[in-house]
Design an enzyme around this catalytic site. Structure first.
Site, PDB file in Angstrom:
ATOM      1  N   ASP A  76       0.856  -1.179   0.000  1.00 31.87           N
ATOM      2  CA  ASP A  76       0.000   0.000   0.000  1.00 31.87           C
ATOM      3  C   ASP A  76       0.900   1.239   0.000  1.00 31.87           C
ATOM      4  OD1 ASP A  76      -1.833   1.988   0.380  1.00 31.87           O
ATOM      5  OD2 ASP A  76      -2.604   1.244   2.286  1.00 31.87           O
ATOM      6  N   PHE A 103     -13.247  -6.956  -8.220  1.00 31.89           N
ATOM      7  CA  PHE A 103     -12.144  -6.875  -9.196  1.00 31.89           C
ATOM      8  C   PHE A 103     -11.975  -8.187  -9.965  1.00 31.89           C
ATOM      9  CE2 PHE A 103     -11.091  -4.027  -5.617  1.00 31.89           C
ATOM     10  CZ  PHE A 103     -11.067  -2.810  -6.288  1.00 31.89           C
TER      11      PHE A 103
END
Length: 223
Positions: free
Chosen positions: A81, A186
């Protein structure tokens, strides 16, 4: 060794959700932004007085980004991240918003440039793109008090700085995912990511939720 995947994008782009989903599908260890009590305290001061605490915050964030990258290099099979590669976007945004002086930005940039020489680019960079309007709606929905205090112009400038950086990115293969209308599961993106990780060329892919556009970018180093 190169960390496998780094996920970048403006605040509200959907990085946490994307990493949670993809870490499971790809069997990668998630590494989120590193934090500690000192960072929390500086953040609180920053949101109360950005012009006074912006420089201190960005220097400390840069320190944590370097630690994060060092950890990722050791583990290798990770999905991260944010990273040190895009860290400069935040002080640049503060500079453009008048919350950082030119001297403070130059000091930051010198340190950032030095640390980048010790960093290792990922095998794949994922840029989660979204409109600023979408980002603001998501920020308001999750209701973090410190984010709600931020002038909305900051989010517009931040998003534009991300767009400018990734328009010239060529450290690795790049996957740009438009998250404005994409399903949070996704679906199918894990297969595309696996394909990109296997590629020996720097491939650029853009996914809008329906189709994939591909291109090949010349070798080079955008740093």
């Amino acid at each position: 060794m190169k960390p496998k995947v780094i996920v970048e994008g403006t605040v509200g782009a959907g990085k946490t959700t994307f990493i949670e989903v993809m870490s499971k599908k790809l069997n990668l260890e998630p590494i989120y932004e590193l934090s500690d009590q000192k960072l929390v305290e500086i953040l609180e001061k920053f949101y109360a007085d950005p012009a006074k605490w912006g420089f201190q915050l960005q220097i400390y964030f840069l320190t944590k980004r370097f630690e994060q990258m060092d950890l990722a290099k050791k583990k290798v099979d990770v999905i991260m991240d944010r990273s040190i590669f895009c860290d400069h976007i935040f002080p640049l945004t503060l500079l453009k918003c008048g919350k950082l002086t030119n001297l403070e930005y130059e000091i930051y940039k010198d340190l950032h440039t030095t640390l980048l020489k010790l960093a290792t680019a990922p095998r794949l960079m994922v840029y989660l793109r979204c409109s600023t309007e979408t980002a603001i709606k998501r920020i308001e929905k999750r209701g973090r008090s410190w984010e709600l205090k931020v002038d909305k112009n900051y989010w517009y400038v931040l998003n534009q700085c991300y767009e400018e950086y990734f328009a010239n990115y060529n450290l690795s293969s790049l996957l740009v995912v438009n998250t404005d209308n994409i399903d949070e599961k996704f679906e199918g993106l894990d297969d595309l990511i696996k394909e990109l990780l296997k590629s020996k060329r720097k491939v650029i892919c853009e996914y809008d939720g329906k189709s994939v556009k591909r291109s090949v970018r010349n070798a080079g180093d955008s740093r």
